[in-house]
Scaffold this motif. Structure first.
Motif, PDB file in Angstrom:
ATOM      1  N   ILE A  47      28.751  55.451  92.278  1.00 13.25           N
ATOM      2  CA  ILE A  47      28.785  55.325  90.823  1.00 13.25           C
ATOM      3  C   ILE A  47      30.122  54.694  90.457  1.00 13.25           C
ATOM      4  N   ASN A  48      30.075  53.633  89.696  1.00 11.77           N
ATOM      5  CA  ASN A  48      31.282  52.955  89.242  1.00 11.77           C
ATOM      6  C   ASN A  48      31.397  53.052  87.729  1.00 11.77           C
ATOM      7  N   VAL A  49      32.636  53.096  87.281  1.00  8.13           N
ATOM      8  CA  VAL A  49      32.887  53.108  85.836  1.00  8.13           C
ATOM      9  C   VAL A  49      32.767  51.674  85.338  1.00  8.13           C
ATOM     10  N   ASP A  50      31.819  51.453  84.444  1.00  6.51           N
ATOM     11  CA  ASP A  50      31.634  50.121  83.875  1.00  6.51           C
ATOM     12  C   ASP A  50      32.533  49.923  82.658  1.00  6.51           C
ATOM     13  N   SER A  51      32.687  50.976  81.864  1.00  5.14           N
ATOM     14  CA  SER A  51      33.531  50.893  80.673  1.00  5.14           C
ATOM     15  C   SER A  51      33.946  52.298  80.273  1.00  5.14           C
ATOM     16  N   ALA A  52      35.237  52.459  79.997  1.00  8.43           N
ATOM     17  CA  ALA A  52      35.751  53.751  79.545  1.00  8.43           C
ATOM     18  C   ALA A  52      37.060  53.543  78.815  1.00  8.43           C
ATOM     19  N   GLN A  53      37.248  54.273  77.731  1.00 16.04           N
ATOM     20  CA  GLN A  53      38.499  54.210  76.983  1.00 16.04           C
ATOM     21  C   GLN A  53      39.501  55.177  77.588  1.00 16.04           C
ATOM     22  N   ASN A  54      40.772  54.805  77.493  1.00 16.29           N
ATOM     23  CA  ASN A  54      41.827  55.717  77.921  1.00 16.29           C
ATOM     24  C   ASN A  54      42.554  56.347  76.742  1.00 16.29           C
ATOM     25  N   GLY A  59      38.102  63.238  66.695  1.00 18.46           N
ATOM     26  CA  GLY A  59      36.984  63.012  65.792  1.00 18.46           C
ATOM     27  C   GLY A  59      36.275  61.696  65.983  1.00 18.46           C
ATOM     28  N   GLU A  60      36.860  60.764  66.755  1.00 21.04           N
ATOM     29  CA  GLU A  60      36.206  59.489  67.001  1.00 21.04           C
ATOM     30  C   GLU A  60      35.215  59.610  68.152  1.00 21.04           C
ATOM     31  N   ASN A  61      34.217  58.745  68.141  1.00 18.12           N
ATOM     32  CA  ASN A  61      33.189  58.781  69.178  1.00 18.12           C
ATOM     33  C   ASN A  61      33.702  58.116  70.450  1.00 18.12           C
ATOM     34  N   TYR A  62      33.678  58.857  71.553  1.00 17.60           N
ATOM     35  CA  TYR A  62      34.105  58.339  72.847  1.00 17.60           C
ATOM     36  C   TYR A  62      32.862  57.966  73.647  1.00 17.60           C
ATOM     37  N   THR A  63      32.826  56.734  74.195  1.00 18.98           N
ATOM     38  CA  THR A  63      31.668  56.272  74.958  1.00 18.98           C
ATOM     39  C   THR A  63      32.067  55.918  76.383  1.00 18.98           C
ATOM     40  N   SER A  95      24.927  55.188  79.533  1.00 17.11           N
ATOM     41  CA  SER A  95      25.901  55.214  78.449  1.00 17.11           C
ATOM     42  C   SER A  95      25.830  56.585  77.811  1.00 17.11           C
ATOM     43  N   ILE A  96      26.975  57.258  77.749  1.00 16.65           N
ATOM     44  CA  ILE A  96      26.997  58.633  77.273  1.00 16.65           C
ATOM     45  C   ILE A  96      28.219  58.834  76.386  1.00 16.65           C
ATOM     46  N   SER A  97      28.069  59.629  75.331  1.00 19.25           N
ATOM     47  CA  SER A  97      29.133  59.751  74.325  1.00 19.25           C
ATOM     48  C   SER A  97      29.583  61.193  74.154  1.00 19.25           C
ATOM     49  N   HIS A  98      30.781  61.323  73.603  1.00 20.74           N
ATOM     50  CA  HIS A  98      31.373  62.644  73.380  1.00 20.74           C
ATOM     51  C   HIS A  98      32.388  62.533  72.254  1.00 20.74           C
ATOM     52  N   ILE A  99      32.638  63.623  71.561  1.00 22.68           N
ATOM     53  CA  ILE A  99      33.664  63.649  70.512  1.00 22.68           C
ATOM     54  C   ILE A  99      34.699  64.709  70.875  1.00 22.68           C
ATOM     55  N   PRO A 126      41.324  59.226  82.802  1.00 20.13           N
ATOM     56  CA  PRO A 126      42.231  59.880  81.854  1.00 20.13           C
ATOM     57  C   PRO A 126      41.906  59.469  80.424  1.00 20.13           C
ATOM     58  N   VAL A 127      41.933  60.425  79.545  1.00 21.84           N
ATOM     59  CA  VAL A 127      41.731  60.162  78.116  1.00 21.84           C
ATOM     60  C   VAL A 127      42.845  60.866  77.363  1.00 21.84           C
ATOM     61  N   TYR A 128      43.606  60.078  76.633  1.00 18.99           N
ATOM     62  CA  TYR A 128      44.686  60.658  75.832  1.00 18.99           C
ATOM     63  C   TYR A 128      44.246  60.673  74.380  1.00 18.99           C
ATOM     64  N   VAL A 129      44.136  61.860  73.816  1.00 21.01           N
ATOM     65  CA  VAL A 129      43.765  62.024  72.405  1.00 21.01           C
ATOM     66  C   VAL A 129      45.033  62.369  71.643  1.00 21.01           C
ATOM     67  N   GLU A 130      45.439  61.474  70.763  1.00 19.02           N
ATOM     68  CA  GLU A 130      46.738  61.581  70.108  1.00 19.02           C
ATOM     69  C   GLU A 130      46.769  62.724  69.102  1.00 19.02           C
ATOM     70  N   ASN A 131      47.963  63.347  68.981  1.00 23.63           N
ATOM     71  CA  ASN A 131      48.171  64.342  67.934  1.00 23.63           C
ATOM     72  C   ASN A 131      48.045  63.688  66.572  1.00 23.63           C
TER      73      ASN A 131
END
Length: 781
Positions: A47-54, A59-63, A95-99, A126-131
């Motif tokens: 399984i390879n990561v095709d797209s992911a935000q860091n 409150g924003e939608n993470y995909t 494709s899967i999402s999370h908040i 890694p996902v950094y969610v800012e204060n």
């Protein structure tokens, strides 16, 4: 017939049989071997990561998009906040999402079942969610790894091997904005593999001995006012896996720069803050460019010399706006006229830089139709613009003026269609100045290397290449396709961005606590001189001042006088108080100045002693400000007073521009100063540098160590020469020195060291360091 007689037979040997079996097995195995070579055994599914935000905000939608080489049966994604998503899925692209509802540092991981078996990934995202404080009654906590007994498995991550001992700290990013609410408590809960192991409270540092598995640390911060309590959460994940691999969404043709200074107004003739100018220096051009190798033509086709007090510039035919329209003489003319018209706007614009030389007398009052028409003329037929200065200026002085803030060359048509339409009549000029009191711009039509692609004020702005900008040998086109400036609220946020490669560039004071936690990055050290900053406001808003100090008694324009500024400088602790008294006495006994400021020979104003507040940053240490107040009282005499008013830096930021500024004097400390923060341009036109070379220009002002005493000594020397041997050159030197006196008094008080971290695939060139200078350019990936 009788049966044939039989005899006992000799037992047959089994050796030949086994030989045959062995031969057959060898043949069979050989066949399998050949088949294996022709048809390799099936590999384990991947399984390879095709797209992911860091990076994402609460409150924003993470995909997340995952790609496998065979169809899933089912898959489970662990999000790192004690939640997971498990689903049956028969495709190969998921494709899967999370908040994420709370800020924190998360590591996503996943596993899946295939028809061929179970696949468990060693890849962490890694996902950094800012204060982002959602309420002015809450406070956001923060968890930081102070040190570890073994380095992290992956540099600049929270992934460790079993047996590592961690020391961590908990804290907060600030108290609630509503001062009636306070932080009541903080508690830390530690989960391992989904099960709570420890619950801690009452301390700021903790030790953690890591075992195999996945740790989630959850910090709860409680605030309250005695009646109502609020809670907020902050998470930090710690995967423990010696085989871990990190997914970073790296870039090669674009960069992200973190900044503490968001832009507020992109009107090219009004922009005056660091955040504004950082954008404009990369999207707009001047008539004349300025680099470390000297001045060069940008929109001008050449650098002219003087014709008496006039300079005529030929306009290049090779400069175009982003819409493909060629810049012409009228665009230059319109931009510079607008600069002069806005000179006296509140808050202060940089128009004074040109106005002081193009307009006669008190340029605050003479920026009218007649004088501006005499100051600037143009011809579209010959593509020329002529500037008629009121004094003789050297070419370098003129070039410096025309490469200063306010002198950006913009599209006249675009300005007119965006609320900046000028009617070229006396009444039209007056109407423009009156109607422009509150107007700001959020977009521009670029003629520089970049254009604005998109932006969210206060959060980010993305610049992309301007395809119409071809560049020259002195002014090359950039190599970066895009540059995003992310506006952050703290150094801790920038720190996490750099660790996760969410941003590629970030600057920190060298004293920043956690710099040792950054590894595998390239660094650029900057040491430059700064001073305890005494910002003298030359145009005090006395009405607003009265809201902070009810008995303040000071002329609104007192610090526009050079002798007053020099006197205040010498009264600063460690300087020459005796000279300060002489200078002050010289000021109040000068009949011309007396009529201008209405201060009597006994230092009274409006019949009462002077009361001049000294504003200082909250929490400032040392006795300098108190001693300064005492020295000033000694300098002025009578019953004058200099009360000390404490206000935070945000107060200075709010009122930094002259015209709305209630502060006669403001002092701030060094430790929290960033190289690109808190300075509006109120100095000599040579008191800054700018350039970019094949990349993105990261902007900062030059804070000079020159002070009023040095300038006054030079001024007195030139006056002496002028008296003994009068000529126009000497007179020009005297006028230049008078006009070069800085609005800022900068008593030398120390050095600031900045450490700039950047990802190693970025190349640093044309970086300049020196006393008082930080010039920083980013070139290419």
């Amino acid at each position: 017939m009788p049966d044939p007689e039989t005899y006992p037979k000799k037992p047959r040997s089994t050796r030949k049989k086994w030989y045959a079996i062995i031969i057959v097995l060898i043949v069979v195995l050989s066949s399998f071997a050949i088949l294996s070579l022709l048809h390799p055994s099936r590999l384990e599914p991947a399984i390879n990561v095709d797209s992911a935000q860091n990076y994402i905000s609460p409150g924003e939608n993470y995909t997340l998009i995952l790609q496998s080489d065979e169809a899933y049966r089912n898959i489970t994604v662990e999000w790192g906040d004690n939640t997971e998503t498990a689903m049956n899925y028969t495709g190969s692209t998921l494709s899967i999402s999370h908040i994420y509802t709370s800020p924190g540092i998360y590591y996503i991981y996943y596993w899946a079942n295939f028809s061929s078996g179970l696949y468990r990934s060693n890849t962490y995202i890694p996902v950094y969610v800012e204060n982002q404080v959602s309420s002015n009654r809450t406070a956001d906590g923060i968890i930081t790894v102070l040190n570890s007994s073994i380095p992290s498995v992956v540099s600049n991550s929270n992934i460790y091997a079993p047996g590592t001992a961690l020391n961590i700290s908990i804290g907060n990013t600030g108290c609630p904005v509503n001062s009636t609410f306070n932080i009541i408590s903080q508690s830390l809960t530690i989960f391992r593999n989904g099960t709570m192991e420890q619950n801690k409270s009452g301390h700021s540092t903790y030790s953690l001995n890591l075992q195999s598995g996945y740790y989630i640390l959850k910090l709860i911060t409680v605030t309250g006012n005695g009646t109502t309590n609020y809670t907020s959460a902050y998470y930090m994940d710690i995967p423990v896996n010696p085989n871990a691999v990190l997914y970073i969404n790296t870039v090669t043709d674009s960069i992200v720069v973190d900044s503490l200074n968001p832009y507020s107004n992109l009107n090219p003739q009004e922009a005056y803050t660091t955040g504004d100018l950082e954008i404009l220096y990369n999207t707009e051009q001047f008539l004349v460019g300025n680099s470390t190798s000297g001045y060069f033509p940008e929109i001008a086709s050449s650098l002219p010399g003087p014709d008496g007090n006039s300079y005529t510039f030929n306009i290049s035919h090779n400069v175009r706006f982003q819409n493909g329209v060629t810049v012409n003489a009228y665009d230059v003319y319109y931009s510079l006229v607008m600069d002069l018209l806005l000179e006296n706007k509140s808050p202060q614009t940089p128009g004074w830089i040109l106005a002081q030389y193009l307009l006669p007398g008190n340029y605050h009052e003479t920026n009218n139709y007649t004088n501006i028409m005499n100051a600037i003329t143009y011809s579209n037929s010959t593509d020329t613009v002529t500037l008629n200065f009121t004094v003789h200026l050297s070419p370098n002085r003129v070039y410096g003026l025309l490469s200063s803030p306010g002198a950006f060359i913009s599209s006249a048509a675009n300005l007119s269609s965006n609320g900046e339409a000028i009617s070229f009549t006396a009444s039209g000029f007056r109407a423009f100045k009156l109607s422009n009191s509150n107007y700001t711009m959020e977009n521009i039509l670029a003629d520089g290397p970049y254009e604005i692609e998109k932006s969210v004020p206060g959060k980010y702005i993305t610049l992309i290449r301007n395809p119409e900008f071809t560049g020259t040998s002195k002014n090359r086109a950039p190599s970066m396709d895009s540059v995003t400036i992310d506006y952050r609220n703290s150094y801790s946020t920038i720190y996490q961005d750099i660790r996760f490669n969410t941003s590629q560039i970030g600057a920190f004071p060298s004293s920043y606590t956690y710099l040792s936690g950054l590894s595998g990055l390239s660094t650029y050290n900057v040491t430059y001189n700064l001073s305890t900053l005494y910002s003298f406001n030359a145009n005090i808003n006395t009405t607003l001042l009265g809201k902070f100090v009810t008995d303040a008694n000071v002329p609104h324009n007192l610090f526009s006088n050079i002798t007053v500024r020099e006197a205040f400088y010498e009264a600063y602790p460690g300087n020459n108080l005796s000279l300060a008294k002489i200078l002050w006495h010289s000021f109040i006994t000068n009949s011309t100045e007396d009529s201008k400021y209405n201060i009597t020979s006994n230092s009274n104003y409006k019949g009462s002693p002077l009361v001049i507040p000294l504003f200082t940053e909250t929490g400032i240490s040392g006795s300098n400000i108190s001693e300064f107040s005492s020295n000033l009282k000694d300098m002025v005499g009578n019953d004058s007073s200099f009360p000390i008013v404490t206000e935070p830096v945000t107060f200075m930021n709010t009122y930094i521009s002259a015209g709305i500024n209630p502060m006669p004097v403001y002092e701030e400390t060094l430790p929290e100063m960033n190289s690109t923060i808190y300075y509006s341009y109120l100095g000599n036109t040579q008191n800054y540098t700018h350039a970019y070379a094949n990349g993105f220009y990261y902007y900062a002002f030059n804070i000079s160590n020159k002070n009023q005493s040095v300038l006054m000594n030079a001024l007195n020397s030139n006056i002496t020469i002028l008296i003994q041997n009068y000529n126009s050159t000497n007179l020009g030197n005297v006028k230049t020195l008078i006009n070069s006196t800085y609005m800022y008094i900068l008593p030398s008080h120390g050095r600031v060291e900045m450490k700039i971290y950047y990802q190693p695939y970025l190349t640093m060139k044309n970086s300049i360091t020196g006393s008082g200078i930080l010039l920083f350019n980013y070139i290419k990936g």
